[in-house]
Design a protein around this motif. Structure first.
Motif, PDB file in Angstrom:
ATOM      1  N   HIS A  59       0.626  -1.268  -0.072  1.00 49.49           N
ATOM      2  CA  HIS A  59       0.040  -0.001   0.195  1.00 49.49           C
ATOM      3  C   HIS A  59       0.788   1.367  -0.076  1.00 49.49           C
ATOM      4  CE1 HIS A  59      -3.787  -2.014   0.375  1.00 49.49           C
ATOM      5  NE2 HIS A  59      -3.297  -2.863   0.982  1.00 49.49           N
ATOM      6  N   LEU A  60       2.002   1.225   0.397  1.00 49.18           N
ATOM      7  CA  LEU A  60       2.901   2.560   0.288  1.00 49.18           C
ATOM      8  C   LEU A  60       3.354   2.552  -1.160  1.00 49.18           C
ATOM      9  CD1 LEU A  60       5.338   2.328   3.605  1.00 49.18           C
ATOM     10  CD2 LEU A  60       3.699   4.083   2.993  1.00 49.18           C
ATOM     11  N   LYS A  61       3.543   1.469  -1.734  1.00 43.26           N
ATOM     12  CA  LYS A  61       3.894   1.497  -2.965  1.00 43.26           C
ATOM     13  C   LYS A  61       2.744   2.007  -3.915  1.00 43.26           C
ATOM     14  CE  LYS A  61       6.235  -1.971  -4.954  1.00 43.26           C
ATOM     15  NZ  LYS A  61       6.680  -3.336  -5.263  1.00 43.26           N
ATOM     16  N   MET A  62       1.359   1.841  -3.591  1.00 42.20           N
ATOM     17  CA  MET A  62       0.619   2.174  -4.177  1.00 42.20           C
ATOM     18  C   MET A  62       0.158   3.948  -4.012  1.00 42.20           C
ATOM     19  SD  MET A  62      -2.042   1.561  -6.285  1.00 42.20           S
ATOM     20  CE  MET A  62      -3.390   2.146  -7.140  1.00 42.20           C
ATOM     21  N   LEU A  63       0.497   4.002  -2.782  1.00 45.45           N
ATOM     22  CA  LEU A  63       0.369   5.631  -2.414  1.00 45.45           C
ATOM     23  C   LEU A  63       1.619   6.445  -3.261  1.00 45.45           C
ATOM     24  CD1 LEU A  63      -0.054   5.342   1.394  1.00 45.45           C
ATOM     25  CD2 LEU A  63      -1.635   6.467  -0.272  1.00 45.45           C
ATOM     26  N   LEU A  64       2.385   5.853  -3.352  1.00 45.01           N
ATOM     27  CA  LEU A  64       3.745   6.416  -4.098  1.00 45.01           C
ATOM     28  C   LEU A  64       3.207   6.661  -5.382  1.00 45.01           C
ATOM     29  CD1 LEU A  64       6.204   8.075  -3.459  1.00 45.01           C
ATOM     30  CD2 LEU A  64       7.613   5.890  -3.920  1.00 45.01           C
ATOM     31  N   THR A  65       2.763   5.778  -6.076  1.00 47.32           N
ATOM     32  CA  THR A  65       1.974   5.663  -7.271  1.00 47.32           C
ATOM     33  C   THR A  65       1.137   6.789  -7.605  1.00 47.32           C
ATOM     34  OG1 THR A  65       2.711   3.398  -7.686  1.00 47.32           O
ATOM     35  CG2 THR A  65       1.181   4.604  -9.119  1.00 47.32           C
ATOM     36  N   LEU A  66       0.324   7.015  -6.709  1.00 44.87           N
ATOM     37  CA  LEU A  66      -1.121   8.060  -6.915  1.00 44.87           C
ATOM     38  C   LEU A  66      -0.327   9.288  -6.555  1.00 44.87           C
ATOM     39  CD1 LEU A  66      -3.517   5.928  -4.829  1.00 44.87           C
ATOM     40  CD2 LEU A  66      -3.511   6.310  -7.067  1.00 44.87           C
ATOM     41  N   GLN A  67       0.730   9.507  -5.818  1.00 43.94           N
ATOM     42  CA  GLN A  67       1.140  10.892  -5.373  1.00 43.94           C
ATOM     43  C   GLN A  67       2.659  10.676  -5.336  1.00 43.94           C
ATOM     44  OE1 GLN A  67      -0.142  11.962  -1.543  1.00 43.94           O
ATOM     45  NE2 GLN A  67      -2.414  12.547  -2.432  1.00 43.94           N
ATOM     46  N   PRO A  68       3.532  10.576  -6.771  1.00 44.62           N
ATOM     47  CA  PRO A  68       4.729  10.379  -6.802  1.00 44.62           C
ATOM     48  C   PRO A  68       5.754  11.398  -6.175  1.00 44.62           C
ATOM     49  CG  PRO A  68       3.570  11.053  -8.926  1.00 44.62           C
ATOM     50  CD  PRO A  68       2.566  10.742  -7.970  1.00 44.62           C
ATOM     51  N   ASP A  69       4.995  12.779  -6.001  1.00 48.00           N
ATOM     52  CA  ASP A  69       6.030  13.587  -5.576  1.00 48.00           C
ATOM     53  C   ASP A  69       6.055  13.720  -3.825  1.00 48.00           C
ATOM     54  OD1 ASP A  69       6.692  14.563  -7.763  1.00 48.00           O
ATOM     55  OD2 ASP A  69       4.927  15.872  -8.123  1.00 48.00           O
ATOM     56  N   SER A  70       5.271  12.732  -3.325  1.00 46.82           N
ATOM     57  CA  SER A  70       5.068  12.719  -1.905  1.00 46.82           C
ATOM     58  C   SER A  70       6.533  12.180  -1.184  1.00 46.82           C
ATOM     59  CB  SER A  70       4.011  11.727  -1.434  1.00 46.82           C
ATOM     60  OG  SER A  70       4.019  11.686  -0.010  1.00 46.82           O
TER      61      SER A  70
END
Length: 552
Positions: A59-70
């Motif tokens: 889910h961290l990878k998914m969040l980073l995909t959704l918000q790549p600048d985070s």
């Protein structure tokens, strides 16, 4: 019910310690809306609470995909990978971030740093050089890291010297560059240049106490009135010294007084150095290490090799070349000397202390040897191919190649699974001589046993136990090379060693001290000399100290 309220319900359930119910709710939310950021955030919280690292990563990878600048998600994923020693994955995150911020040299620097930790040295060099092209603060550190890769990992000391010399021309006041250049010259056996650059580093920065301590390693001190001893003693007793520097100075003072034959005073400094070092290292637990060794013995048994140990091909090796000769045993047992003797033979190239198996085990098995069977069943061929690609770059002459990493004795089960025809040289030395030699050096966090003689003796005995187990499985492939026997009868022992690896006698093996090569271990100066007997039975110089510790 609105989606946000459903996520809030999952959070309420999680806070009420009803994790399973919360996950069911979140699964339903994500089934309807796979991009729901809040649901992924709560799932990460749930995963960490349950210590489910795989779920947290997903889910961290998914969040980073959704918000790549985070930065938050990137840093959380980096922290997760760092705790698992997954250095290549860490490097990949920094590389992805750098592709979106092409002028951010810090991201590329971090990418290169973790590529190095992952053993991807060529990749690391590519990204370090990109950093140089873009520019970064304290750019001399980039030159240092590039030089270290060439010297320590690629066995290209000449390249390291060129890089450091160039960097010094740009940053003439950086003592760290001078120090590292001295270190390379020491590895090459160039005593004059090594001492010159250690002195230059200390002169540039009188608080570079490591540069002062390292001078004591290079030459034998004959009198206790030597100026270097007084300088180090003044530093040791001053209040303006870090714990790490004080430890190194204490070891150097121990060595200096040993040179002068003042063994009681030498032992006192060695004892102080180790007492201080204990405070900086994880505690060595004898019982835990016994459990670890027993797990290795119980995992890699006769049944293991009957069921899993099928050669990658009929030769039991890889098409790129035959298996190296593995030299292992206790640290300070004569492994560097053994390799240096072999380096004198026309049919042998030396690989030095290769970290491949140690790095691979540490990075892939948090609880080695647990789960190793499943991993090797899937990754056996790939692991062998990666190893041979890394080691074969050191093939310079002849058909044979050495891999001298003393603690590979812990990994012989994996090594013999990948390369059933591999031959092993087990270097041995009398227990008290060996353990004192370990005690007289600062060896780092992975060898916490070294700071107490009773722990070193325990580790030595457990090493013997494990090697005896390997002998029950493949005794014909293990040769015991005894240091004390070697110094008594050099020629006959070297002939027996060569016979074990199917080589004929060459006189040059007796002239090993004349071999011009890079030696990166604490034995760098010992192997530059002809064989001598004074290190055999050295413990007798310290028998009164050992009696006080009730070790004899």
């Amino acid at each position: 019910m609105k989606l946000e309220l459903t996520v809030n319900e999952a959070l309420r359930l999680l806070n009420a310690n009803r994790a399973l119910a919360a996950r069911c709710v979140l699964d339903k939310v994500l089934l309807k809306d796979s991009d729901n950021i809040q649901a992924h955030q709560v799932m990460v919280k749930l995963a960490f609470k349950a210590k489910n690292i795989t779920l947290a990563e997903k889910h961290l990878k998914m969040l980073l995909t959704l918000q790549p600048d985070s930065d938050h998600y990137a840093n959380s994923l980096i922290d997760l990978y760092c705790h698992q020693n997954r250095w290549f994955d860490v490097a990949s995150i920094y590389l992805d971030l750098a592709q979106n911020q092409t002028e951010n040299s810090t991201l590329l620097f971090n990418c290169a740093y973790y590529m190095k930790l992952a053993g991807k040295f060529d990749h690391a060099l590519v990204y370090y050089n990109k950093v140089l092209n873009i520019g970064i603060n304290d750019q001399y550190e980039v030159y240092l890291n590039i030089a270290t890769i060439h010297s320590e990992h690629l066995y290209s000391p000449d390249k390291a010297i060129n890089i450091l010399t160039h960097a010094i021309s740009i940053y003439p006041d950086q003592d760290s560059l001078l120090y590292n250049l001295a270190n390379v010259y020491e590895q090459l056996g160039n005593k004059e240049k090594a001492i010159s650059f250690f002195k230059a580093a200390f002169n540039k920065n009188p608080q570079n106490y490591d540069a002062l301590a390292r001078q004591a390693d290079i030459y034998k001190i004959n009198q206790k009135t030597d100026d270097l001893i007084s300088k180090m003693a003044n530093v040791y007793h001053s209040g303006n010294i870090s714990s790490s520097n004080k430890i190194n100075i204490a070891y150097a003072l121990g060595k200096s007084h040993d040179d002068c034959g003042e063994y009681s005073l030498a032992f006192d400094f060695y004892q102080q150095a180790n007492n201080l070092d204990q405070q900086t290292l994880p505690q060595y637990n004898q019982k835990s290490h016994e459990v670890y060794v027993n797990k290795i013995i119980n995992t890699f048994n006769k049944s293991w090799f009957e069921t899993l140990n099928q050669p990658v091909n009929k030769q039991g090796s890889h098409a790129d070349g035959q298996a190296p000769i593995f030299i292992c045993g206790m640290f300070r047992s004569g492994s560097t000397l053994c390799e240096q003797i072999l380096a004198g033979h026309s049919q042998i190239s030396i690989g030095g202390e290769q970290e491949f198996f140690h790095r691979s085990i540490v990075n892939n098995f948090a609880d080695y040897p647990s789960n190793v069977s499943e991993y090797l069943t899937i990754n056996k061929e790939n692991m062998l191919a990666e190893y041979l690609k890394e080691i074969n770059q050191f093939r310079k002459k002849g058909n044979l190649l050495t891999d001298k990493r003393p603690d590979n004795f812990l990994y012989l089960g994996v090594i013999k699974t990948l390369m059933p025809q591999a031959k092993i040289i087990w270097t041995r030395r009398s227990m008290l001589d060996n353990c004192l030699s370990v005690f007289f050096l600062r060896l780092g966090a992975s060898m916490a046993y070294a700071t107490k003689l009773e722990n070193t003796i325990h580790f030595y005995q457990q090493q013997e136990k494990l090697m005896n187990h390997w002998q029950t499985l493949f005794a014909e492939d293990i040769y015991e090379f005894n240091y004390d026997d070697l110094v008594d009868e050099p020629e006959s022992n070297i002939k027996n060693l060569l016979s074990f690896i199917d080589l004929s006698w060459e006189n040059s093996c007796l002239q090993f001290h004349q071999v011009e090569n890079q030696v990166k271990t604490a034995s760098v100066w010992q192997v530059r000399q002809p064989l001598y007997k004074k290190a055999s039975g050295r413990w007798k110089n310290y028998q009164e100290c050992l009696k006080k510790l009730t070790l004899i």
